[in-house]
Design an enzyme around this catalytic site. Sequence first.
Site, PDB file in Angstrom:
ATOM      1  N   ASP A  98      11.236 132.118  41.266  1.00 29.91           N
ATOM      2  CA  ASP A  98      11.798 132.818  42.422  1.00 29.91           C
ATOM      3  C   ASP A  98      11.293 134.255  42.509  1.00 29.91           C
ATOM      4  O   ASP A  98      11.883 135.093  43.190  1.00 29.91           O
ATOM      5  CB  ASP A  98      13.337 132.836  42.332  1.00 29.91           C
ATOM      6  CG  ASP A  98      13.953 131.482  42.638  1.00 29.91           C
ATOM      7  OD1 ASP A  98      13.257 130.623  43.188  1.00 29.91           O
ATOM      8  OD2 ASP A  98      15.146 131.291  42.320  1.00 29.91           O
TER       9      ASP A  98
ATOM     10  N   ASP B 181      12.085 134.165  27.992  1.00 31.05           N
ATOM     11  CA  ASP B 181      11.811 134.857  26.726  1.00 31.05           C
ATOM     12  C   ASP B 181      12.090 133.993  25.507  1.00 31.05           C
ATOM     13  O   ASP B 181      11.933 134.461  24.373  1.00 31.05           O
ATOM     14  CB  ASP B 181      12.632 136.145  26.638  1.00 31.05           C
ATOM     15  CG  ASP B 181      14.135 135.885  26.696  1.00 31.05           C
ATOM     16  OD1 ASP B 181      14.580 135.217  27.651  1.00 31.05           O
ATOM     17  OD2 ASP B 181      14.863 136.350  25.793  1.00 31.05           O
TER      18      ASP B 181
ATOM     19  N   ASP C  40      26.362 127.985  33.561  1.00 29.50           N
ATOM     20  CA  ASP C  40      26.293 127.213  32.325  1.00 29.50           C
ATOM     21  C   ASP C  40      27.684 126.804  31.836  1.00 29.50           C
ATOM     22  O   ASP C  40      27.932 125.641  31.502  1.00 29.50           O
ATOM     23  CB  ASP C  40      25.544 127.990  31.241  1.00 29.50           C
ATOM     24  CG  ASP C  40      25.966 129.458  31.154  1.00 29.50           C
ATOM     25  OD1 ASP C  40      26.933 129.860  31.838  1.00 29.50           O
ATOM     26  OD2 ASP C  40      25.346 130.208  30.378  1.00 29.50           O
TER      27      ASP C  40
END
Length: 410
Positions: free
Chosen positions: A84, A141, A233
């Site tokens: 995005d 990451d 989540d």
Amino acid sequence: MLFLIDAIGFVAGLFLVVLLGQHLRLAWRARRYRPPPMQPDAECPPILLQIPLYNEAGSVEGALASALALDWPADRLTIQLLDDSTDETAALAAAAITGLPPGGPLVQQVRRVNRDGFKAGALAEGMQRCDAPLIAILDADFRAPRQWLRQAAAVLAADQGAAFVQFRFEFGNRDQNWMTLGQQFSVDAHFLAEQAGRQVGGDLFQFNGTGAVWRRAAIEAAGGWSADTLAEDLDLTLRSYAAGWHGQLTLEPPLTCEAPADLASWRVQQARWSTGFVQVARKGLPLVWHSNWNLAAKFGTSLLLGLQLGLPCLVLAVAAFVLDGLLRGFGSGHAVLATAAALYAGTSALLITLPPFLRLRRGGIIRYGATLIAIPVLLVFLALANSAGVVTAPFAARHDFVRTPKQGDR
């Protein structure tokens, strides 16, 4: 006035005592944690590996290279860069994909017209483009060990009722400064005490948003990804448990990632989590208390959802204590209360954090003490910075998903 101050201080303090007591209980149970069973000869079903991206130029090439190094048959692995981005990340991702040699996994760069639904929207969009039964999720990451997918698939094959398998993670830059050391300290306790304790007791423990492999059937049974909170989540975890599924926790080997290395970046991350938890609590508590779970499971899950309320409660309890002392005069009663609170908090912190520190061999006792000092400093900063956001989160019409800045992106 004094009665009101005392009442507020008592209620806020009581919640903190209960919250800390729950963490002690989980840490005690975590001693019995055992790795989940694995089916050694598990087949290699198709897997979709999703890597959400938003302006992460410093991480995208490393994320793709790490994903390509995973041990899984190339014809059964699809890698999606859910991109995005509005900066040069998109061009870097496209160039990295174009330069890949033939014969590897299918790599897709999924671009959307807008960021509708933020991370949850991107994950849902990617699922529509691939029908793999297992879905792995890694933030940009995160770097997974080579055998990660095989280990996750073996756990899910051995437990057909498991919605997901969550892996522990640790920070590759944990020695960068006192903040990163403190965060590693906290994350170690989170996984080895809180998460492991919930796993042992069969309670709901949260999917951490990354470093996990999900079963598509469980996501669909839970109603799919939802973007009406900033903790997509935790929201999906709660709905999957309510649908009859459960999670599995794997502590070894860990995945590596990057910790925010300055207060400003860390506050961005924590503010999003604090707001998201409160939003999920508002949405999910009725679901919890109308479920057929036993009372202990309902209470424990409610404490998990209400975890961030500890921040304003800490501010209120301290403010009430100080105001009461100023109005009445500080006396022996205040000294006893302050001493008891300090002893309870200090002993609890020791019992919760020392076992993970020793088990993971993070260093000697001097290093432990120096790292422990960082925790109350970070906690006080967080309470002062985020309490207002926690209180107002249930009433806000919209919150934007603000990505945590990472040094690797600079």
